[in-house]
Design a protein around this motif. Structure first.
Motif, short mmCIF file in Angstrom:
data_model
loop_
_atom_site.label_atom_id
_atom_site.label_comp_id
_atom_site.label_asym_id
_atom_site.label_seq_id
_atom_site.Cartn_x
_atom_site.Cartn_y
_atom_site.Cartn_z
N THR A 121 -16.28 20.66 17.24
CA THR A 121 -17.11 19.97 18.23
C THR A 121 -16.79 20.41 19.66
O THR A 121 -17.21 19.76 20.62
CB THR A 121 -16.93 18.44 18.11
N THR A 168 -19.16 12.34 19.14
CA THR A 168 -18.94 12.87 17.79
C THR A 168 -18.91 11.74 16.77
O THR A 168 -18.66 10.58 17.11
CB THR A 168 -17.62 13.65 17.71
N ARG A 219 -22.15 16.26 16.14
CA ARG A 219 -21.92 16.25 17.58
C ARG A 219 -23.25 16.00 18.29
O ARG A 219 -24.30 16.47 17.83
CB ARG A 219 -21.27 17.54 18.07
#
Length: 412
Positions: free
Chosen positions: A218, A233, A265
């Motif tokens: 992410t 996230t 994400r």
């Protein structure tokens, strides 16, 4: 120049290909053998031969180690060398020993460091797609998240070198096709066992990933590897077709067989937050080849430098380095594995343009560049010896642990 002695017997024969094979556009093969001499290949096993030679190049003399592999021989096969998990590393000699390979070279570029994201664990995972024994291990990260030199124009992180179930080698492009089925509809799958996910996407992690933290997936953006990690996230664990756990932060630790961890994400995270424990979820994924309908038994990432006997346009001809490459000849029935020596006398190496010229001179119609520098390693079990050892001198003084490589196996 004094050539160093062979590790497995008499002094090394160094080739001159100039008269026999023609002059390279940017790199001339030179050595002790008289001009026009035939290559002095040493047989390692059925269908596998080895040679080495000097190359006069832009940055000085480079020393090349080459394996010639004949896939027409039914006793010979090539396969992915890897340590049993995508997010793990080991040396080429250890990987070859563990899998029973005769020889091997290092493979794809990989997530080697995370200096841009303090506190985030570097995964060691490779950049491009990977297939082992017909099983899809991972897909490619976004182009902007790649580690390694700049890609040639018109290429991407999806490029692969592979061998199909027909035992023919080829270059191709493998794109992820996948989805996440939820009670509210179907979501596109943006990644599979990748150290970096596209912005706004959902990625799947399976037992093939290993136990390394999934936070790195992410971080960065599709165009900037160093961009900050996402603050939005979410993670969902799916087992037996149902959500069994959720978390706002990607986790770590081994993933059990039959379990999939979905990491989202930005927009992907917002979609995953709609899934409560007990929700029915199905995850499907496969890699789709752009060029070949033949399924791949083996594939790994890098980038092409030579196609149908022609160098790709725009190849760099200024930056020299120690390199690894694989070439394809005879309609995919023969391979040339190249690893340059990293000893101080030869460390200047080759430019990517010179790599393409060298592979063409060896006889390759297509060629593919792999990770280089401190990763470049050719290891083999030479005739009369019991163990696999590095044939070249790695430029860092010792073999670097890598995520994967090309393994050469021979039944004789």
């Amino acid at each position: 120049m004094t050539h160093r002695q062979s590790r497995f017997g008499a002094g090394r024969s160094v080739l001159t290909f100039l008269a026999a094979l023609g002059t390279l556009a940017g790199a001339a093969l030179t050595g002790a053998a008289p001009a026009g001499a035939a290559p002095q290949w040493t047989r390692f096993a059925a269908g596998v031969q080895y040679e080495q030679f000097d190359i006069s190049a832009t940055a000085g003399v480079a020393h090349a180690h080459v394996l010639r592999v004949d896939l027409r021989d039914p006793r010979v096969r090539v396969q992915l060398l890897y340590p049993g998990a995508v997010a793990a590393r080991s040396t080429v000699s250890r990987l070859a020993t563990a899998q029973g390979a005769l020889a091997g070279v290092n493979g794809d570029f990989f997530n080697i460091t995370e200096t841009q994201h303090p506190g985030v664990e570097a995964t060691g995972a490779s950049v491009g797609p990977a297939i082992a024994q017909g099983h899809v291990l991972k897909a490619a990260v976004p182009d902007g998240q790649r580690f390694g030199p700049a890609l040639p124009p018109g290429t991407s992180t999806r490029e692969v070198f592979g061998v199909g179930v027909d035992r023919r080698a080829r270059l191709d492009d493998l794109e992820l096709a996948g989805s996440v089925g939820t009670p509210e509809g179907r979501l596109p799958l943006g990644g599979l066992n990748q150290y970096a996910l596209p912005v706004g996407s959902v990625g799947a992690f399976t037992s093939d990933w290993g136990g390394v933290s999934r936070v790195r997936a992410t971080c960065g953006t599709d165009t900037d590897r160093a961009a900050p990690c996402s603050s939005d996230t979410h993670e969902v664990t799916v087992r037996a077709g149902h959500v069994v756990a959720t978390a706002d932060t990607p986790g770590s630790g081994p993933i059990a067989d039959g379990t999939t961890v979905l990491v989202g994400r930005e927009a992907g995270a917002q979609q995953l937050r709609k899934l409560a424990v007990g929700a029915a979820v199905t995850v499907r994924h496969r890699l789709v080849a752009a060029s070949s309908a033949v399924p791949y038994r083996f594939a790994l990432g890098g980038y092409p430098v030579l196609e149908e006997g022609r160098s790709l346009p725009g190849l760099d001809d200024t930056v020299s380095a120690v390199r690894t490459a694989v070439g394809i000849a005879d309609g995919g029935r023969r391979l040339y594995l190249l690893a340059l020596d990293g000893a101080p006398a030869y460390r200047g190496g080759l430019t990517i343009a010179e790599v393409a010229d060298t592979m063409r001179t060896l006889g390759s119609a297509d060629a593919f560049s792999l990770d280089g520098g401190g990763s470049t390693t050719m290891a083999a079990r030479t005739p009369g010896t019991p163990s696999v050892v590095a044939l070249n001198h790695p430029s860092g003084g010792a073999e670097r642990p890598v995520p994967n490589g090309i393994g050469v196996f021979s039944a004789s």
